[in-house]
Scaffold this motif. Structure first.
Motif, mmCIF file in Angstrom:
data_model
loop_
_atom_site.group_PDB
_atom_site.id
_atom_site.type_symbol
_atom_site.label_atom_id
_atom_site.label_comp_id
_atom_site.label_asym_id
_atom_site.label_seq_id
_atom_site.Cartn_x
_atom_site.Cartn_y
_atom_site.Cartn_z
ATOM 1 N N ASP A 57 0.877 -1.181 0.000
ATOM 2 C CA ASP A 57 0.000 0.000 0.000
ATOM 3 C C ASP A 57 0.911 1.226 0.000
ATOM 4 O O ASP A 57 1.676 1.425 0.947
ATOM 5 C CB ASP A 57 -0.849 0.046 1.277
ATOM 6 N N CYS A 58 0.803 2.022 -1.032
ATOM 7 C CA CYS A 58 1.674 3.204 -1.157
ATOM 8 C C CYS A 58 0.836 4.450 -0.900
ATOM 9 O O CYS A 58 -0.186 4.661 -1.564
ATOM 10 C CB CYS A 58 2.262 3.282 -2.561
ATOM 11 N N THR A 59 1.281 5.272 0.028
ATOM 12 C CA THR A 59 0.527 6.483 0.392
ATOM 13 C C THR A 59 1.370 7.733 0.195
ATOM 14 O O THR A 59 2.509 7.803 0.691
ATOM 15 C CB THR A 59 0.066 6.398 1.867
ATOM 16 N N ASN B 227 -5.308 9.059 -1.094
ATOM 17 C CA ASN B 227 -3.860 9.179 -1.335
ATOM 18 C C ASN B 227 -3.125 7.847 -1.318
ATOM 19 O O ASN B 227 -1.898 7.818 -1.283
ATOM 20 C CB ASN B 227 -3.241 10.083 -0.256
ATOM 21 N N THR B 228 -3.888 6.747 -1.323
ATOM 22 C CA THR B 228 -3.247 5.423 -1.258
ATOM 23 C C THR B 228 -3.645 4.567 -2.461
ATOM 24 O O THR B 228 -4.805 4.576 -2.867
ATOM 25 C CB THR B 228 -3.670 4.697 0.048
#
Ligand SMILES: Cc1cc2nc3c(=O)[nH]c(=O)nc-3n(C[C@H](O)[C@H](O)[C@H](O)COP(=O)(O)OP(=O)(O)OC[C@H]3O[C@@H](n4cnc5c(N)ncnc54)[C@H](O)[C@@H]3O)c2cc1C
Length: 240
Positions: free
Chosen positions: A38-40, A52-53
């Motif tokens: 999970d990239c935020t 934003n994820t």
């Protein structure tokens, strides 16, 4: 899962409308080839209803120095921010997740059916398997409209030459729109195409990965060919 902050090292276009982002791998971060993160974004300049994820598969193989994610650069707030991120910018990584990883029993072949940006975990798994010299027989069927659209095509094709246990089958569905040469297969992945490379379709474990419509179509194809559901693993890239 632990949460890490990772720093962008560089970014590059790797296929039409498709970018790869290289991040510094934090100390103590371990993952299996095929897992996702999970990239935020941290304090992005803009955001939208999707937030934003995003989930991205780690396209890098664990033995590689960098963490790499790759994505189709659609016009969403998240991707506009990602595209313009300068090296040194940090984002938050919640990882690793997922069980889309190579099975242990090396006597059972692994067949990957993938298309488009669905290739990211496949690239990670194949490069790691070759690096570790695993004894598995591995076949990759990779479908795209044109070679121009096919991320990591060279990485996956090159490995084919030097590894007798590994077979790469690329297929293009819209070569009339391409300006490149192509000597591989053409058309959608079909039962007839699989049978050219696999003698008994019921033996392998299949890994299907890509947009939901592709996953559904491939699962149907395999079920109709008599493949046991237990031998089909899928990863759907929701959002496409
Ligand atoms: C386990 C897993 C792994 C994944 N790995 C990857 C990966 O490695 N690489 C990757 O790129 N993605 C991956 N995805 C998908 C990823 O999480 C995003 O959903 C995807 O990239 C879409 O993000 P977005 O910002 O473009 O669209 P979002 O803002 O998330 O919008 C999604 C919704 O809007 C629609 N939409 C938005 N823009 C467009 C457009 N231009 N045209 C048509 N419809 C649009 C979509 O159909 C969808 O309904 C993965 C997903 C999962 C679950």
């Amino acid at each position: 899962m632990p949460i890490y902050k990772v720093k962008l090292k560089c970014k590059q276009e790797i296929a039409a409308g498709t970018m790869a982002f290289h991040f510094e791998k934090p100390a103590g971060f371990f993952y299996k080839a095929g897992q996702s993160a999970d990239c935020t974004l941290i304090n992005p300049a803009e955001t939208d209803a999707e937030g934003n994820t995003r989930v991205f598969s780690l396209a890098s193989a664990p033995y590689e120095a960098d963490l790499i994610v790759a994505t189709r650069m659609r016009d969403t707030a998240f991707k506009r921010v990602l595209k313009t991120m300068e090296p040194g910018t940090e984002l938050t990584l919640d990882a690793p997740y997922g069980s889309f990883t190579l099975h242990n029993n090396a006597s059972v072949p692994a067949v990957f059916l993938t298309g488009g940006i669905g290739v990211t975990p496949v690239k990670s798994i194949v490069l790691q398997a070759i690096h570790d010299n695993v004894p598995h027989r591995i076949l990759v069927f990779y479908s795209n409209s044109r070679p121009e659209d096919a991320a990591f095509l060279d990485d996956l094709m090159k490995s084919h030459v030097t590894n007798p246990n590994y077979t790469f089958v690329g297929t293009m569905t819209q070569m009339e729109k391409s300006s490149r040469e192509w000597h591989g297969e053409s058309g959608l992945i079909s039962k007839a195409m699989l049978l050219k490379y696999i003698v008994d379709l019921t033996l392998p474990i299949y890994y299907i990965d890509g947009p939901p419509a592709m996953v559904t179509a491939m699962r149907k194809l395999l079920s109709e060919a008599g493949v046991d559901d237990d031998n089909i693993r899928t990863e759907e890239f929701s959002g496409y």
